[in-house]
Scaffold this motif. Structure first.
Motif, PDB file in Angstrom:
ATOM      1  N   THR A 126       0.804  -1.222   0.000  1.00  0.00           N
ATOM      2  CA  THR A 126       0.000   0.000   0.000  1.00  0.00           C
ATOM      3  C   THR A 126       0.837   1.273   0.000  1.00  0.00           C
ATOM      4  O   THR A 126       0.483   2.254  -0.661  1.00  0.00           O
ATOM      5  CB  THR A 126      -0.948   0.010   1.211  1.00  0.00           C
ATOM      6  N   ARG A 127       1.961   1.276   0.716  1.00  0.00           N
ATOM      7  CA  ARG A 127       2.739   2.497   0.873  1.00  0.00           C
ATOM      8  C   ARG A 127       3.976   2.548  -0.010  1.00  0.00           C
ATOM      9  O   ARG A 127       4.270   3.575  -0.625  1.00  0.00           O
ATOM     10  CB  ARG A 127       3.138   2.688   2.336  1.00  0.00           C
ATOM     11  N   ALA A 128       4.712   1.439  -0.080  1.00  0.00           N
ATOM     12  CA  ALA A 128       5.928   1.446  -0.901  1.00  0.00           C
ATOM     13  C   ALA A 128       5.599   1.350  -2.393  1.00  0.00           C
ATOM     14  O   ALA A 128       6.256   1.991  -3.216  1.00  0.00           O
ATOM     15  CB  ALA A 128       6.842   0.293  -0.491  1.00  0.00           C
ATOM     16  N   LEU A 129       4.590   0.552  -2.743  1.00  0.00           N
ATOM     17  CA  LEU A 129       4.208   0.393  -4.147  1.00  0.00           C
ATOM     18  C   LEU A 129       2.987   1.208  -4.538  1.00  0.00           C
ATOM     19  O   LEU A 129       2.678   1.305  -5.727  1.00  0.00           O
ATOM     20  CB  LEU A 129       3.945  -1.088  -4.448  1.00  0.00           C
ATOM     21  N   ASN A 130       2.271   1.753  -3.550  1.00  0.00           N
ATOM     22  CA  ASN A 130       1.086   2.595  -3.795  1.00  0.00           C
ATOM     23  C   ASN A 130       0.017   1.870  -4.618  1.00  0.00           C
ATOM     24  O   ASN A 130      -0.604   2.448  -5.520  1.00  0.00           O
ATOM     25  CB  ASN A 130       1.483   3.900  -4.504  1.00  0.00           C
ATOM     26  N   LEU A 131      -0.206   0.609  -4.302  1.00  0.00           N
ATOM     27  CA  LEU A 131      -1.248  -0.139  -4.995  1.00  0.00           C
ATOM     28  C   LEU A 131      -2.611   0.168  -4.379  1.00  0.00           C
ATOM     29  O   LEU A 131      -2.729   0.272  -3.153  1.00  0.00           O
ATOM     30  CB  LEU A 131      -0.971  -1.644  -4.896  1.00  0.00           C
ATOM     31  N   PRO A 132      -3.657   0.270  -5.206  1.00  0.00           N
ATOM     32  CA  PRO A 132      -5.004   0.484  -4.650  1.00  0.00           C
ATOM     33  C   PRO A 132      -5.495  -0.748  -3.909  1.00  0.00           C
ATOM     34  O   PRO A 132      -4.997  -1.864  -4.109  1.00  0.00           O
ATOM     35  CB  PRO A 132      -5.856   0.769  -5.894  1.00  0.00           C
ATOM     36  N   HIS A 166       9.336  -3.096  -7.836  1.00  0.00           N
ATOM     37  CA  HIS A 166       9.129  -1.646  -7.757  1.00  0.00           C
ATOM     38  C   HIS A 166       7.970  -1.250  -8.678  1.00  0.00           C
ATOM     39  O   HIS A 166       7.605  -1.989  -9.596  1.00  0.00           O
ATOM     40  CB  HIS A 166      10.385  -0.882  -8.170  1.00  0.00           C
ATOM     41  N   GLY A 167       7.413  -0.068  -8.427  1.00  0.00           N
ATOM     42  CA  GLY A 167       6.361   0.453  -9.280  1.00  0.00           C
ATOM     43  C   GLY A 167       4.995  -0.111  -8.953  1.00  0.00           C
ATOM     44  O   GLY A 167       4.828  -0.880  -8.003  1.00  0.00           O
TER      45      GLY A 167
END
Length: 416
Positions: free
Chosen positions: A249-255, A308-309
Motif C-alpha cells: 500500500t505504501r511502498a508500491l502505492n497499490l489500490p 518496484h512500481g
C-alpha cells in the motif's frame, strides 16, 4: 520399505475416512464462512466500530493460547471422534444463538466468539490427531493431502460464501448457515466406526501429561526440529504479513482492490500445493521435499523486495510470487504433518499436536509487533527483507535434524 517409495492404497473406498473427510470439509467451510459473517453481524446489526471488531477477533484467538495444551490431553484421554463431534455440535449451538445478540449487544457476541474459538481449538487438535488412528502409516501423505486440499478450497470459498449469504439473507441469518454446516459435520463424524482410541496411560494428572507432551517434543530430534521450524515460520511469517501490507500500500502505492487480488493469489497456490504434497514425497523422499520446498518458497518470497512500481507487470510479478509461495509452503505444511503423525506414538498424538501449535502460534503476536516496529524504524523494504530472511530459519532447522539427513523409513517410525 522406504516411506518415500510406498504405493499408497486408495482411501476412496474407506468409508470411515470418507466420513471424516466430509465432516472436516463441512466444518472448515463453516469455519471460514463464519470468519466473515460474525464480523458483519457486529458491523451491520450491532453498529460495531473498529476497536470492537479488534476485540471480537482477539477473543476468538485467545483460546488457542489458553486451551491448546489442555485439549491435547483431552484428545489423548478421550476418543478423537467424540471431541470432534461435540466440538462441531458446540459451534453449531453457539452460532445458532447469534440472533440473540440483537437484544444483548456486543458482550454476548464476544461470548459467542470466545466459545466458537474454544471449540475450534478442540476440533483442530482432534482432527489432526485422528488421521493416524484411522489410516495406515503409508496412507498418511494421501490422507493429509486430501484433507488439506478441501481445507484450502474452504479457505478460498468460505469467505466468499459467507459474503454471498450475508447479501442474500442478512448477516444474523447467514450465520445460521454455518451452524447447519457444523451440525452436518458433527453427524458425519459421529458415524465413524473404525477410529481407534488412544487413551493415555500416563500418570501425574493433567499438568503431568502436558509436561510429558512437552518432554516428548523436546527430546525427539525430529519433533524438536518440527517445533523449531514451526516457531521460526509462524514468528517470521506474521512479521512478513504485517510488513507486506505496508509494502503493497505504501511502498508500491497499490489500490486496495489490487492489494486484495495480490493477497488472494496465495489461495490457489495453497490448493495446488495440497494436491502435489501426496505425490512429491513418493517421488523424491519426505525429508528432501520438506527442506527443498521450504527453501524454494522462501527464495521466491525474497523476490518481493526487488519489485518496484505499480504497473501491470508489477502486479503480475506479485501474483506469481504469491502463487508459487503458496504452492511450496503448503507442500511443506502437509508433508511435515504426515511426518509428525508417522513418528509420534498414537497415545500422545493430541499432546504433540497441541504442543507444537501452542509454541508456534504463541509467537505470532510478537512477530506482528516486531514487523511493525522494524518497518517504522528501518524502513518498509528493509523490514520486508529481514522478515523473509527469518523464514529461512525454518528449513535450516529441518535440514540440521534427522529429517534433513536422509529419507524417512517405515522401519524407524514408532508404533503407537
Amino acid at each position: 520399505m522406504p516411506l518415500s517409495s510406498f504405493r499408497t492404497p486408495k482411501l476412496w473406498a474407506d468409508r470411515d475416512f470418507l466420513r471424516l473427510w466430509i465432516g472436516q470439509t463441512a466444518s472448515q467451510l463453516a469455519s471460514f464462512a463464519s470468519q466473515v459473517t460474525l464480523p458483519l453481524v457486529a458491523v451491520t446489526a450491532l453498529g460495531a466500530g473498529a476497536a470492537q471488531l479488534g476485540v471480537l477477533r482477539a477473543v476468538q484467538q485467545v483460546p488457542i493460547l489458553l486451551f491448546s495444551l489442555f485439549v491435547g490431553v483431552l484428545v489423548d484421554r478421550w476418543r478423537a471422534r467424540s471431541v470432534m463431534m461435540y466440538a462441531d455440535l458446540g459451534r453449531a449451538v453457539m452460532l445458532a444463538l447469534v440472533p440473540i445478540a440483537w437484544m444483548l449487544g456486543m458482550p454476548f457476541l464476544y461470548l459467542v466468539a470466545f466459545n466458537v474459538g474454544m471449540f475450534t481449538v478442540c476440533f483442530d487438535v482432534a482432527y489432526q490427531a485422528s488421521l493416524p488412528r484411522l489410516v495406515a502409516r503409508d496412507q498418511l501423505a494421501q490422507g493429509n493431502s486430501m484433507l488439506e486440499t478441501t481445507r484450502s478450497a474452504a479457505q478460498i470459498c468460505g469467505p466468499a460464501l459467507g459474503g454471498a449469504l450475508v447479501s442474500v439473507l442478512t448477516a444474523p441469518i447467514a450465520v445460521l448457515a454455518s451452524a447447519v454446516m457444523f451440525a452436518a459435520s458433527s453427524v458425519s463424524i459421529g458415524r465413524i466406526r473404525g477410529l481407534r482410541g488412544a487413551v493415555s496411560a500416563s500418570s501425574g494428572g493433567v499438568l503431568g501429561q502436558i509436561r510429558e507432551g512437552l518432554r516428548i517434543v523436546v527430546h525427539d530430534g525430529s519433533l524438536r526440529a518440527i517445533a523449531a521450524g514451526t516457531c521460526a515460520y509462524q514468528f517470521s511469517f506474521t512479521a512478513l504479513t504485517t510488513v507486506q501490507l505496508l509494502f503493497l500500500t505504501r511502498a508500491l502505492n497499490l489500490p486496495a482492490a489490487v492489494v486484495g487480488l495480490v493477497l488472494a493469489a496465495f489461495g490457489p497456490g495453497v490448493l495446488i500445493g495440497s494436491l502435489l504434497s501426496a505425490w512429491l514425497p513418493r517421488r523424491f523422499g519426505f525429508g528432501r521435499v520438506v527442506v527443498l520446498a521450504a527453501l524454494i518458497a522462501d527464495l521466491v518470497m525474497l523476490c518481493t523486495a526487488a519489485v518496484h512500481g505499480s504497473g501491470p507487470w508489477t502486479v503480475a510479478a506479485l501474483i506469481t510470487i504469491n502463487v508459487l509461495y503458496g504452492v511450496f509452503s503448503q507442500t511443506v505444511d502437509v508433508v511435515v504433518t504426515a511426518i509428525r503423525q508417522a513418528i509420534t506414538p498414537l497415545e500422545v498424538q493430541g499432546r504433540v499436536v497441541a504442543t507444537i501449535n501452542f509454541l508456534g502460534l504463541g509467537l505470532t503476536p510478537f512477530g506482528a509487533l516486531l514487523g511493525g516496529a522494524a518497518a517504522a524504524t528501518l524502513g518498509i523494504r528493509t523490514a520486508l527483507v529481514i522478515a523473509v530472511l527469518g523464514l529461512f530459519l525454518s528449513p535450516l532447522a529441518l535440514k540440521l535434524s534427522p529429517l534433513g539427513r536422509g529419507r524417512m523409513w517405515v522401519a524407524t517410525t514408532r508404533e503407537g
